[in-house]
Enzyme design. Structure first.
Site, PDB file in Angstrom:
ATOM      1  N   LYS A   1      -5.354   0.231  -7.848  1.00  0.00           N
ATOM      2  CA  LYS A   1      -4.215  -0.613  -7.495  1.00  0.00           C
ATOM      3  C   LYS A   1      -4.724  -1.800  -6.688  1.00  0.00           C
ATOM      4  O   LYS A   1      -5.352  -1.647  -5.643  1.00  0.00           O
ATOM      5  CB  LYS A   1      -3.185   0.178  -6.686  1.00  0.00           C
ATOM      6  CG  LYS A   1      -1.889  -0.597  -6.486  1.00  0.00           C
ATOM      7  CD  LYS A   1      -1.817  -1.222  -5.133  1.00  0.00           C
ATOM      8  CE  LYS A   1      -0.688  -2.200  -4.990  1.00  0.00           C
ATOM      9  NZ  LYS A   1      -0.338  -2.427  -3.589  1.00  0.00           N
TER      10      LYS A   1
ATOM     11  N   GLY B   1      -1.237  -6.871  -3.438  1.00  0.00           N
ATOM     12  CA  GLY B   1      -0.825  -8.267  -3.432  1.00  0.00           C
ATOM     13  C   GLY B   1      -1.491  -9.054  -2.318  1.00  0.00           C
ATOM     14  O   GLY B   1      -1.980 -10.167  -2.519  1.00  0.00           O
TER      15      GLY B   1
ATOM     16  N   GLY C   1       3.197  -8.907  -3.949  1.00  0.00           N
ATOM     17  CA  GLY C   1       4.096  -9.140  -2.820  1.00  0.00           C
ATOM     18  C   GLY C   1       4.127 -10.570  -2.294  1.00  0.00           C
ATOM     19  O   GLY C   1       5.172 -11.234  -2.377  1.00  0.00           O
TER      20      GLY C   1
ATOM     21  N   ASP D   1       2.170   0.801  -5.531  1.00  0.00           N
ATOM     22  CA  ASP D   1       1.428   1.974  -5.039  1.00  0.00           C
ATOM     23  C   ASP D   1       1.907   3.222  -5.773  1.00  0.00           C
ATOM     24  O   ASP D   1       1.130   4.097  -6.161  1.00  0.00           O
ATOM     25  CB  ASP D   1       1.684   2.179  -3.537  1.00  0.00           C
ATOM     26  CG  ASP D   1       1.251   0.977  -2.708  1.00  0.00           C
ATOM     27  OD1 ASP D   1       0.331   0.263  -3.150  1.00  0.00           O
ATOM     28  OD2 ASP D   1       1.840   0.764  -1.630  1.00  0.00           O
TER      29      ASP D   1
ATOM     30  N   LYS E   1       1.906   3.675   0.426  1.00  0.00           N
ATOM     31  CA  LYS E   1       0.626   4.164  -0.100  1.00  0.00           C
ATOM     32  C   LYS E   1       0.397   5.603   0.311  1.00  0.00           C
ATOM     33  O   LYS E   1       0.021   6.449  -0.504  1.00  0.00           O
ATOM     34  CB  LYS E   1      -0.520   3.303   0.438  1.00  0.00           C
ATOM     35  CG  LYS E   1      -0.694   2.008  -0.319  1.00  0.00           C
ATOM     36  CD  LYS E   1      -1.871   1.219   0.235  1.00  0.00           C
ATOM     37  CE  LYS E   1      -1.391  -0.100   0.761  1.00  0.00           C
ATOM     38  NZ  LYS E   1      -0.736  -0.932  -0.251  1.00  0.00           N
TER      39      LYS E   1
HETATM   40  P1  ADP Z   1      -0.559  -4.150  -0.333  1.00  0.00           P
HETATM   41  O1  ADP Z   1      -0.302  -5.467  -0.981  1.00  0.00           O
HETATM   42  O2  ADP Z   1      -1.996  -3.768  -0.381  1.00  0.00           O
HETATM   43  O3  ADP Z   1       0.356  -3.058  -0.801  1.00  0.00           O
HETATM   44  P2  ADP Z   1       0.908  -3.893   2.170  1.00  0.00           P
HETATM   45  O4  ADP Z   1       1.169  -5.003   3.146  1.00  0.00           O
HETATM   46  O5  ADP Z   1       2.053  -3.363   1.397  1.00  0.00           O
HETATM   47  O6  ADP Z   1      -0.272  -4.415   1.231  1.00  0.00           O
HETATM   48  O7  ADP Z   1       0.255  -2.637   2.942  1.00  0.00           O
HETATM   49  C1  ADP Z   1      -0.851  -2.778   3.787  1.00  0.00           C
HETATM   50  C2  ADP Z   1      -0.409  -2.985   5.233  1.00  0.00           C
HETATM   51  O8  ADP Z   1      -0.018  -1.767   5.855  1.00  0.00           O
HETATM   52  C3  ADP Z   1      -1.508  -3.480   6.113  1.00  0.00           C
HETATM   53  O9  ADP Z   1      -1.721  -4.862   6.032  1.00  0.00           O
HETATM   54  C4  ADP Z   1      -1.036  -3.071   7.503  1.00  0.00           C
HETATM   55  O10 ADP Z   1      -0.369  -4.129   8.132  1.00  0.00           O
HETATM   56  C5  ADP Z   1      -0.020  -1.971   7.248  1.00  0.00           C
HETATM   57  N1  ADP Z   1      -0.341  -0.724   7.975  1.00  0.00           N
HETATM   58  C6  ADP Z   1       0.546  -0.019   8.687  1.00  0.00           C
HETATM   59  N2  ADP Z   1      -0.031   1.061   9.240  1.00  0.00           N
HETATM   60  C7  ADP Z   1      -1.344   1.052   8.909  1.00  0.00           C
HETATM   61  C8  ADP Z   1      -2.453   1.906   9.193  1.00  0.00           C
HETATM   62  N3  ADP Z   1      -2.345   3.000   9.972  1.00  0.00           N
HETATM   63  N4  ADP Z   1      -3.659   1.588   8.662  1.00  0.00           N
HETATM   64  C9  ADP Z   1      -3.796   0.490   7.884  1.00  0.00           C
HETATM   65  N5  ADP Z   1      -2.774  -0.349   7.596  1.00  0.00           N
HETATM   66  C10 ADP Z   1      -1.538  -0.098   8.082  1.00  0.00           C
HETATM   67 MG    MG Z   2       2.494  -2.860  -0.567  1.00  0.00          MG
END
Ligand code: ADP
Ligand code: MG
Length: 694
Positions: free
Chosen positions: A440, A443, A476, A597, A652
Site C-alpha cells: 500500500k 498518499g 489523501g 489501508d 492501518k
Molecule cells: P497514509 O497516506 O500513509 O495512509 P496517514 O496520514 O493516513 O498516511 O497515516 C499516517 C499518519 O498516522 C502519520 O503521519 C502520523 O501522523 C499518524 N500517526 C498517529 N499515531 C502514530 C503512531 N503511533 N506511529 C506513527 N504514526 C502515527
Molecule cells: Mg491514511
C-alpha cells in the site's frame, strides 16, 4: 557538563562536506596561553605548518577547525588559505589576526574552499555557546561517535576545569587525515609550562595509540589556558604543575581510549600493558608494537586468546630495537586470566573466549626485567576495516565548488565487494521469489515526484526477481488539495475521510483518473507493460457496503464485503502487476470510497499474501517519537488501546490486526519518504521500519 570559565564553542555546516557539520570554533573571551603538539610526518598540512611555528604563545583566543578537507599537500595556496581563514575568523571575533590558529582534517591534496569558511564565519561566531557538543560533532570525519571529556582538579584553593574535544583515527585510507584535539582550560599557566604538561600527556595518551600505524599529515593537539580559574599562575615545575598534569593525562587518556575504540571497523578496544621492562620507554614501545600487530588485532577480533602472537610481536620489536628482554621468561594475561607464565598454562578456553567477546580487551605482559611499565591502546582488526579500506578512496569525489562528496554507487566499488553484495542479495531473492506481496503506497508518501519514481523502480525490481507485487495506492493529500481547489473542505473522523456524493466524483477522478494512471505509466516506463491499472469497481474486484463507524455517517465511505479473487489471480498468473485504486462497487450498485489501508488488507487476505507492506510518511510505528522495530499483534493492540496510535495510523493498525488474524504472516510499515525503503526492508535481516507479526 562542567566546562572551563570563559570558553565558548560553535559547530555548523559550511558546505565543505555534503550533509554534515564541518566547521568548529573554540573561543576564549580572554587571551590564552597556548601550546600544541603536531604530527611528525614530513608531509605536513598547511594549518600544521602555520600553527607549529606560532606555538607555544601568549594571547591566543581561538582555534578554528574544519573537517572534510585536510588542506595538506596543497602548495603555497594552502598556506594562503590558512591565512584567509584565520583572518576572517579573527575579524568576526574582533581579535588580532595573530590570535587565531587553525586545523583541518579530511581529504589530502584538494584545495580548501576557504571562501566557504569565510562566508560562514559570521554565523559561526554568532552561534558560540558555553557548550562544546556541536563543535565536537563538526570536527568528526569517519568517527562514529562524538569524543568529548571533562576533568576538574583543585589547584591551590581554586577549581580548575579542562574540557577536550577530539576526533579520531578512522584512518580509512592513507589519503585521509586522522586526529585533532583541542583542550580548553581555565587554569592559569604559562605557555612553556602548558607545553611541558601537554607533551607529557601526549606521551601517555595519543602517542600510545595505534589504529593502523599510518601517520597522518594533520595530527595536532592544542591546549588553550585562559587563567579564569584564578589559581596562582603555574610558571615552574612543582606540585601545582603535577596536579594540572595529572588531570590533563587522565583526560587525554580517556580521549585516546575513545579514539581507539572507535577506530575504523573496530569492534573492540585493545588495552595492552607492558610491565617489568628495563625502562618506561621500552615498555611503551613494546606495548605499542603489540597493540599494533595485525596478527594480535585479528586474534582479538576473533575472540582468540592467542598469547603466541602477543609474545611474537614483543620479541620482534625487542629484537630489532636491541632491548635486553626474553619473551620466554614473561607472564601473559588476557582479560586477567594467566595464559602463559614461563610456559603455556592450562586455562578454561570456553570461559576465556566468552570474556573476549567483551568490548574492551586487556592484555598484560610482565617481562620480569625491571620497573618500566606503560600502556598502549588500539583496536581489533575486523573484516569491515579491510572492506572499507579497499573501497573508500574510490568513493570520494571532488565537487566543482571545492567540496567533497561520497559517490557510493555500486559501480565505484571493487569487484570483490560487488560480488559479495550480489551473493548476499541472491540469498534474499531466492527466499522471496514467487512470494505474493501487497504494497500500500500511502498518499502522504507519494507527494514527491522523485519518490514516485523510486517506488516504481523498486516494484519493477521486485517483479524482476520473481516477487508478485500488488499495489494499492492512496491519494489523501491530492484529494484534499483538489477538493479545496473546487471550493470544498476535507473532513476526517478517526483518520477516515468523510465523503459526500459530490465529493465522491472528485475522489474517483483523483484516485482512478489521475494517481492510478500516473503510477501505471511510471511502472511501464521501461517499455515492459506489466502494470495494469484497475479501480476496485473493475470486474467487481472490490464489493463494498456503506461503512457505519460508531454511529457516525461518513457519507459515501465504504468497507469491503468481498474480493473477486479469481480476477486478481488471473492477473497475477499472467505476470501482471495490478495497481488498485481504492474505490469499491456497492452491493447496492453505488460507488464507495474505501480507505486504502483497508483495501490492501482485504486483498492480502483474499490472495493469501505472505507479506503486506504499508508505505507511509513516518519511519514506522512510533511511541514517544521512537521507532518500534518489531512488534506482535498484542503489542499493536495495546498501542491502539493506550492512544499511542491515532489518526491515519489507526486505520492501518486495525487492518494489520485483521490480516494477521487471517493468516498473513508478516506486515511491514515503512517510511515511503525514504527512497528504496522496500528494498531495504526485504533485503536486510533487521529491516528499516516496523515489522509486525502475529
Ligand atoms: P497514509 O497516506 O500513509 O495512509 P496517514 O496520514 O493516513 O498516511 O497515516 C499516517 C499518519 O498516522 C502519520 O503521519 C502520523 O501522523 C499518524 N500517526 C498517529 N499515531 C502514530 C503512531 N503511533 N506511529 C506513527 N504514526 C502515527
Ligand atoms: Mg491514511
Amino acid at each position: 557538563m562542567k566546562v572551563p570559565k570563559g570558553f565558548f564553542w560553535a559547530g555548523m555546516q559550511a558546505g565543505i562536506k555534503p550533509n554534515r557539520k564541518d566547521l568548529a570554533l573554540v573561543y576564549s573571551d580572554t587571551p590564552c596561553s597556548a601550546a600544541g603538539c603536531f604530527t611528525q610526518n614530513l608531509a605536513k598540512a598547511a594549518p600544521v605548518l602555520d600553527a607549529e611555528k606560532r606555538l607555544p604563545a601568549d594571547g591566543i583566543r581561538a582555534v578554528v577547525i574544519n573537517s572534510g578537507n585536510a588542506n595538506a599537500l596543497t602548495g603555497p595556496e594552502g598556506l594562503e588559505d590558512v591565512k584567509t581563514v584565520c583572518e576572517a575568523v579573527a575579524k568576526e571575533l574582533q581579535v588580532g589576526a595573530g590570535a587565531v590558529v587553525s586545523a583541518s582534517t579530511g581529504v589530502i591534496g584538494v584545495r580548501l574552499p576557504a571562501h566557504k569558511i569565510v562566508s560562514s564565519a559570521p554565523a559561526l561566531a554568532a552561534s558560540l555557546k558555553a557548550d562544546p557538543l556541536l563543535a565536537a560533532e563538526a570536527i568528526l570525519t569517519t568517527d562514529t561517535r562524538i569524543k568529548l571529556g571533562t576533568r576538574s582538579v583543585r589547584i591551590g584553593n581554586r577549581e580548575v576545569t579542562l574540557t577536550c574535544i577530539c576526533k579520531g583515527s578512522g584512518m580509512i585510507a592513507p589519503s585521509l587525515a586522522t586526529m585533532i584535539a583541542v583542550v580548553a582550560t581555565d587554569c592559569a599557566i604559562t605557555p612553556p609550562m602548558l607545553s611541558v604538561a601537554l607533551r607529557q600527556a601526549m606521551r601517555r595518551s595519543f602517542n600510545a595509540l595505534t589504529v593502523d600505524g599510518d601517520m597522518s599529515t594533520n595530527d595536532c593537539v592544542f591546549a588553550l589556558a585562559n587563567g579564569k580559574a584564578g589559581n596562582a599562575p603555574i610558571a615552574d615545575p612543582g606540585s601545582a604543575l603535577d596536579a594540572f598534569s595529572g588531570a590533563l593525562d587522565e583526560l587525554c587518556q580517556q580521549m585516546a581510549k575513545e579514539i581507539a575504540a572507535d577506530g575504523e571497523g573496530a569492534t573492540k578496544l585493545l588495552d595492552v600493558s607492558v610491565e617489568g621492562a628495563p625502562a618506561e620507554d621500552v615498555a611503551l614501545d613494546l606495548a605499542k608494537a603489540c597493540a599494533g600487530s595485525s596478527l594480535v588485532k585479528a586474534a582479538i577480533f576473533g575472540a582468540d586468546p592467542n598469547w603466541g602472537r602477543v609474545l611474537a610481536s614483543i620479541g620482534a620489536r625487542a629484537g630489532t630495537a636491541g632491548y635486553a628482554i626474553d619473551p620466554a621468561d614473561a607472564r601473559v594475561m588476557v582479560q586477567d586470566v594467566a595464559v602463559y607464565d614461563r610456559a603455556p598454562l592450562a586455562y578454561d578456553a570456553s570461559v576465556l573466549k566468552a570474556r573476549m567477546r567483551e568490548p574492551e580487551i586487556r592484555v598484560t605482559v610482565d617481562l620480569r626485567r625491571g620497573e618500566g611499565k606503560a600502556q598502549a591502546w588500539g583496536c581489533d582488526l575486523s573484516y569491515d576495516y579491510v572492506k572499507i579500506n579497499a573501497d573508500y578512496t574510490s568513493l570520494i569525489v571532488t565537487k566543482p565548488d571545492g567540496g567533497v562528496a561520497k559517490d557510493d554507487r555500486l559501480s565505484n566499488y571493487s569487484p570483490t565487494f560487488k560480488v559479495k553484495l550480489l551473493v548476499d542479495a541472491l540469498e534474499y531473492i531466492k527466499k522471496f521469489s514467487g512470494t505474493r506481496c501487497v504494497i500500500k503506497y500511502g498518499g502522504a508518501a507519494m507527494v514527491k515526484e522523485s519518490l514516485k519514481k523510486s517506488f516504481c523502480d523498486d516494484i519493477r525490481l521486485l517483479r524482476a526477481v520473481g516477487l508478485r507485487p500488488i499495489v494499492v495506492h492512496g491519494g489523501g493529500p491530492e484529494i484534499t488539495r483538489t477538493l479545496e481547489k473546487l471550493g470544498g473542505k476535507a473532513e476526517f473522523i478517526d483518520g477516515q475521510r468523510v465523503t459526500n456524493a459530490s465529493d465522491l466524483k472528485v475522489v474517483e477522478m483523483v484516485l482512478t483518473g489521475s494517481i492510478n494512471t500516473e503510477l501505471v505509466t511510471l511502472l511501464n516506463g521501461n517499455g515492459i507493460a506489466q502494470a495494469v491499472g484497475v479501480s476496485g469497481k473493475d470486474g467487481g474486484l472490490i464489493r463494498a457496503r456503506k461503512l457505519v463507524q460508531e454511529g457516525r455517517d461518513l457519507g459515501q465511505v465504504g468497507e469491503v464485503t468481498r474480493v473477486n479473487r479469481d480476477f486478481l489471480e488471473m492477473l497475477l498468473q499472467q505476470g501482471y502487476v495490478p495497481v488498485v485504486s481504492p474505490v469499491g462497487l456497492g452491493e447496492d450498485g453505488q460507488s464507495y470510497n474505501i480507505n486504502a489501508d483497508n483495501v490492501a488488507a482485504e486483498l492480502a487476505v483474499a490472495i493469501g499474501a505472505q507479506k503486506l507492506i504499508y508505505l507511509s510518511d513516518v519511519p514506522g510505528i512510533l511511541k514517544a517519537g521512537e521507532l518500534i522495530g518489531q512488534l506482535t499483534s498484542a503489542d499493536l493492540r495495546a498501542l491502539i488501546d493506550d492512544g499511542t496510535i491515532a489518526g491515519g495510523m489507526k486505520a492501518k493498525a486495525n487492518s494489520i490486526l485483521r490480516v494477521l488474524a487471517s493468516g498473513v504472516p508478516s506486515v511491514h510499515l515503512l517510511d515511503g519518504r525514504v527512497p528504496h525503503s522496500i528494498i531495504g526492508e526485504l533485503f536486510t535481516d533487521n529491516g528499516v521500519g516496523s515489522w509486525i507479526r502475529a
